[in-house]
Design a protein around this motif. Structure first.
Motif, PDB file in Angstrom:
ATOM      1  N   THR A   1      22.294  14.297  12.761  1.00  0.00           N
ATOM      2  CA  THR A   1      23.496  14.869  13.377  1.00  0.00           C
ATOM      3  C   THR A   1      23.651  14.375  14.805  1.00  0.00           C
ATOM      4  OG1 THR A   1      23.319  16.847  11.999  1.00  0.00           O
ATOM      5  CG2 THR A   1      24.677  17.014  13.977  1.00  0.00           C
ATOM      6  N   ASN A   2      22.549  14.347  15.548  1.00  0.00           N
ATOM      7  CA  ASN A   2      22.597  13.836  16.922  1.00  0.00           C
ATOM      8  C   ASN A   2      23.066  12.380  16.954  1.00  0.00           C
ATOM      9  OD1 ASN A   2      21.655  16.278  17.878  1.00  0.00           O
ATOM     10  ND2 ASN A   2      19.534  15.614  18.088  1.00  0.00           N
ATOM     11  N   LEU A   3      22.581  11.576  16.005  1.00  0.00           N
ATOM     12  CA  LEU A   3      22.985  10.174  15.946  1.00  0.00           C
ATOM     13  C   LEU A   3      24.464  10.032  15.589  1.00  0.00           C
ATOM     14  CD1 LEU A   3      19.825   8.697  14.202  1.00  0.00           C
ATOM     15  CD2 LEU A   3      20.725   7.977  16.432  1.00  0.00           C
ATOM     16  N   LEU A   4      24.948  10.863  14.680  1.00  0.00           N
ATOM     17  CA  LEU A   4      26.365  10.824  14.310  1.00  0.00           C
ATOM     18  C   LEU A   4      27.254  11.115  15.507  1.00  0.00           C
ATOM     19  CD1 LEU A   4      26.285  12.639  10.849  1.00  0.00           C
ATOM     20  CD2 LEU A   4      27.203  10.349  11.248  1.00  0.00           C
ATOM     21  N   TYR A   5      26.940  12.178  16.250  1.00  0.00           N
ATOM     22  CA  TYR A   5      27.769  12.518  17.401  1.00  0.00           C
ATOM     23  C   TYR A   5      27.612  11.511  18.530  1.00  0.00           C
ATOM     24  CZ  TYR A   5      29.302  16.862  15.370  1.00  0.00           C
ATOM     25  OH  TYR A   5      29.900  17.784  14.558  1.00  0.00           O
ATOM     26  N   LEU A   6      26.422  10.938  18.649  1.00  0.00           N
ATOM     27  CA  LEU A   6      26.209   9.923  19.678  1.00  0.00           C
ATOM     28  C   LEU A   6      27.084   8.700  19.419  1.00  0.00           C
ATOM     29  CD1 LEU A   6      24.418   9.430  22.168  1.00  0.00           C
ATOM     30  CD2 LEU A   6      22.762   8.339  20.655  1.00  0.00           C
ATOM     31  N   GLU A   7      27.202   8.301  18.139  1.00  0.00           N
ATOM     32  CA  GLU A   7      28.043   7.159  17.792  1.00  0.00           C
ATOM     33  C   GLU A   7      29.514   7.431  18.092  1.00  0.00           C
ATOM     34  OE1 GLU A   7      26.954   3.891  16.105  1.00  0.00           O
ATOM     35  OE2 GLU A   7      25.500   4.749  17.502  1.00  0.00           O
ATOM     36  N   ALA A   8      29.903   8.705  18.060  1.00  0.00           N
ATOM     37  CA  ALA A   8      31.307   9.068  18.268  1.00  0.00           C
ATOM     38  C   ALA A   8      31.636   9.363  19.732  1.00  0.00           C
ATOM     39  CB  ALA A   8      31.661  10.279  17.413  1.00  0.00           C
ATOM     40  N   ASP A   9      30.615   9.431  20.583  1.00  0.00           N
ATOM     41  CA  ASP A   9      30.825   9.816  21.985  1.00  0.00           C
ATOM     42  C   ASP A   9      31.158   8.581  22.818  1.00  0.00           C
ATOM     43  OD1 ASP A   9      30.776  10.814  24.540  1.00  0.00           O
ATOM     44  OD2 ASP A   9      28.975  12.013  24.252  1.00  0.00           O
ATOM     45  N   SER A  10      32.428   8.430  23.146  1.00  0.00           N
ATOM     46  CA  SER A  10      32.863   7.262  23.920  1.00  0.00           C
ATOM     47  C   SER A  10      32.763   7.488  25.429  1.00  0.00           C
ATOM     48  CB  SER A  10      34.310   6.910  23.560  1.00  0.00           C
ATOM     49  OG  SER A  10      35.175   7.998  23.840  1.00  0.00           O
TER      50      SER A  10
ATOM     51  N   LEU B   1      19.157   7.308  24.208  1.00  0.00           N
ATOM     52  CA  LEU B   1      19.156   8.427  23.273  1.00  0.00           C
ATOM     53  C   LEU B   1      19.114   7.944  21.822  1.00  0.00           C
ATOM     54  CD1 LEU B   1      21.678  10.955  24.854  1.00  0.00           C
ATOM     55  CD2 LEU B   1      19.251  11.335  24.401  1.00  0.00           C
ATOM     56  N   LYS B   2      19.874   6.903  21.511  1.00  0.00           N
ATOM     57  CA  LYS B   2      19.862   6.368  20.146  1.00  0.00           C
ATOM     58  C   LYS B   2      18.463   5.883  19.779  1.00  0.00           C
ATOM     59  CE  LYS B   2      21.703   2.322  19.119  1.00  0.00           C
ATOM     60  NZ  LYS B   2      22.681   1.249  18.797  1.00  0.00           N
ATOM     61  N   ASN B   3      17.835   5.142  20.676  1.00  0.00           N
ATOM     62  CA  ASN B   3      16.468   4.676  20.416  1.00  0.00           C
ATOM     63  C   ASN B   3      15.520   5.846  20.191  1.00  0.00           C
ATOM     64  OD1 ASN B   3      17.390   2.075  20.747  1.00  0.00           O
ATOM     65  ND2 ASN B   3      16.486   1.771  22.770  1.00  0.00           N
ATOM     66  N   ALA B   4      15.687   6.896  20.993  1.00  0.00           N
ATOM     67  CA  ALA B   4      14.804   8.062  20.889  1.00  0.00           C
ATOM     68  C   ALA B   4      15.006   8.790  19.562  1.00  0.00           C
ATOM     69  CB  ALA B   4      15.046   9.008  22.059  1.00  0.00           C
ATOM     70  N   TYR B   5      16.262   9.037  19.180  1.00  0.00           N
ATOM     71  CA  TYR B   5      16.539   9.765  17.936  1.00  0.00           C
ATOM     72  C   TYR B   5      16.075   8.969  16.708  1.00  0.00           C
ATOM     73  CZ  TYR B   5      19.526  12.935  20.666  1.00  0.00           C
ATOM     74  OH  TYR B   5      20.003  13.843  21.565  1.00  0.00           O
ATOM     75  N   ILE B   6      16.311   7.660  16.724  1.00  0.00           N
ATOM     76  CA  ILE B   6      15.881   6.829  15.589  1.00  0.00           C
ATOM     77  C   ILE B   6      14.360   6.803  15.501  1.00  0.00           C
ATOM     78  CG2 ILE B   6      15.825   4.466  14.674  1.00  0.00           C
ATOM     79  CD1 ILE B   6      18.661   4.105  15.790  1.00  0.00           C
ATOM     80  N   THR B   7      13.697   6.702  16.639  1.00  0.00           N
ATOM     81  CA  THR B   7      12.229   6.720  16.655  1.00  0.00           C
ATOM     82  C   THR B   7      11.702   8.037  16.101  1.00  0.00           C
ATOM     83  OG1 THR B   7      12.156   5.227  18.570  1.00  0.00           O
ATOM     84  CG2 THR B   7      10.184   6.554  18.122  1.00  0.00           C
ATOM     85  N   LEU B   8      12.251   9.161  16.555  1.00  0.00           N
ATOM     86  CA  LEU B   8      11.825  10.471  16.058  1.00  0.00           C
ATOM     87  C   LEU B   8      12.093  10.610  14.560  1.00  0.00           C
ATOM     88  CD1 LEU B   8      13.099  12.670  19.013  1.00  0.00           C
ATOM     89  CD2 LEU B   8      10.707  12.379  18.331  1.00  0.00           C
ATOM     90  N   PHE B   9      13.251  10.127  14.121  1.00  0.00           N
ATOM     91  CA  PHE B   9      13.610  10.217  12.704  1.00  0.00           C
ATOM     92  C   PHE B   9      12.600   9.471  11.842  1.00  0.00           C
ATOM     93  CE2 PHE B   9      15.762   8.427   8.983  1.00  0.00           C
ATOM     94  CZ  PHE B   9      16.281   9.569   8.394  1.00  0.00           C
ATOM     95  N   PHE B  10      12.251   8.249  12.223  1.00  0.00           N
ATOM     96  CA  PHE B  10      11.348   7.454  11.389  1.00  0.00           C
ATOM     97  C   PHE B  10       9.890   7.902  11.514  1.00  0.00           C
ATOM     98  CE2 PHE B  10      14.991   4.726  10.857  1.00  0.00           C
ATOM     99  CZ  PHE B  10      14.821   4.262   9.567  1.00  0.00           C
ATOM    100  N   ILE B  11       9.505   8.449  12.643  1.00  0.00           N
ATOM    101  CA  ILE B  11       8.171   9.046  12.731  1.00  0.00           C
ATOM    102  C   ILE B  11       8.072  10.219  11.760  1.00  0.00           C
ATOM    103  CG2 ILE B  11       6.657  10.440  14.210  1.00  0.00           C
ATOM    104  CD1 ILE B  11       7.423   8.629  16.535  1.00  0.00           C
TER     105      ILE B  11
END
Length: 311
Positions: free
Chosen positions: A153-162, A172-182
């Motif tokens: 959800t955080n990644l979805l809203y991050l992609e939409a936040d212009s 933030l994207k790097n952090a969320y993706i890292t946490l997701f895959f861990i």
């Protein structure tokens, strides 16, 4: 035909903050518009990209609500709320329709490249390790489900936040993706969480054909040869194969040849050797089929993967 990605406001507690990127049900696009990462929400029964296909990136499919069915390699997976399917690059797969079962399905689709996951990994932690397990489908316990849904959800809203500064958004994207895959890696260490046999269906015919094609990839492969391997008449074989995979036998063989070509390109082998080894009669045939599947020429594909990775 590829449709434009639209942005819509979704009802419900976890999508109430605003707009998120969604992909239309009839969107047949199977390539990334960005170089390393994309994420979308999808709804209902897909009408695009219903044939077996593969990508040069990884696909993560997470079911938020409802049911969904996917044929991956030689196994059908019947997914439901809280299930996650991990599809590695060059893995043949497609959606399988079940009448009245998938109308209410709500899911998140993540596309991510190996090179991006490699950049985010550390010497002792490989984020893509979850994609190497023999079980691609997982049913998540409630605590893990909530964690993964929050990262997605955080990644979805991050992609939409212009409005967010690009530097902050990238971190933030790097952090969320890292946490997701861990989190995924931790889940995949528990084989008891893999989807049970009652939610899967193995298709031996596809496994037999895949093994035969791989063993004879450099040779001409005829319909008669494959029907014999399947142990059925040519007529029955063609009909049953099309019904199961959504594609013709000829296209399946061509896709397997192109998959092998991609692997050889990644290994740095010259294109002149690749097209012959993969069973194409000449370079023009190889070029035409490669571009039809990937949308770019083999030489452009090779040049792209020889570039220095982006930070």
């Amino acid at each position: 035909m590829t449709s434009n990605t639209d942005y819509q406001k979704k009802d419900g507690p976890d999508m109430a903050r605003g707009k998120v990127p969604t992909m239309a049900a009839d969107d047949s696009r199977q390539y990334m518009l960005n170089e390393n990462f994309e994420i979308y929400e999808k709804f209902g029964v897909p009408s695009g990209a219903t044939e077996m296909h593969f990508h040069n990136f990884n696909e993560i499919l997470y079911i938020i609500e409802g049911q969904y069915t996917v044929l991956l390699n030689n196994t059908t997976y019947h997914l439901k709320q809280g299930d996650c399917l991990l599809i590695g690059q060059n893995q043949l797969h497609h959606y399988q329709h079940e009448p009245e079962q998938h109308d209410a399905c709500r899911r998140i689709l993540m596309w991510v490249s190996d090179s991006y996951l490699e950049q985010l990994s550390s010497p002792d932690t490989k984020l893509s390790h979850c994609l190497s397990y023999p079980y691609p489908a997982w049913h998540l316990p409630t605590p893990d489900r909530k964690r993964l849904e929050q990262y997605l959800t955080n990644l979805l809203y991050l992609e939409a936040d212009s409005l967010m500064p690009r530097g902050e958004a990238r971190l933030l994207k790097n952090a969320y993706i890292t946490l997701f895959f861990i989190c995924l890696n931790q889940i995949c260490r528990h084989s008891e969480l893999a989807l049970t046999t009652e939610n899967t269906c193995i298709h031996p015919m596809i496994r037999v054909l895949t093994d035969f094609i791989n063993e004879h990839i450099s040779e001409p492969i005829t319909l008669d040869m494959l029907a014999k391997q399947a142990g059925s008449s040519k007529y029955h074989f063609v009909r049953s194969f099309k019904k199961l995979t959504g594609m013709t036998v000829h296209d399946f063989v061509t896709h397997k040849r192109i998959i092998k070509a991609c692997e050889m390109i990644w290994d740095g082998q010259p294109l002149g050797d690749i097209y012959q080894f993969c069973g194409f009669s000449d370079y023009s045939s190889f070029f035409r089929n490669f571009k039809s599947i990937y949308g770019i020429s083999p030489s452009d594909f090779k040049a792209f993967y020889e570039k220095e990775p982006l930070s």
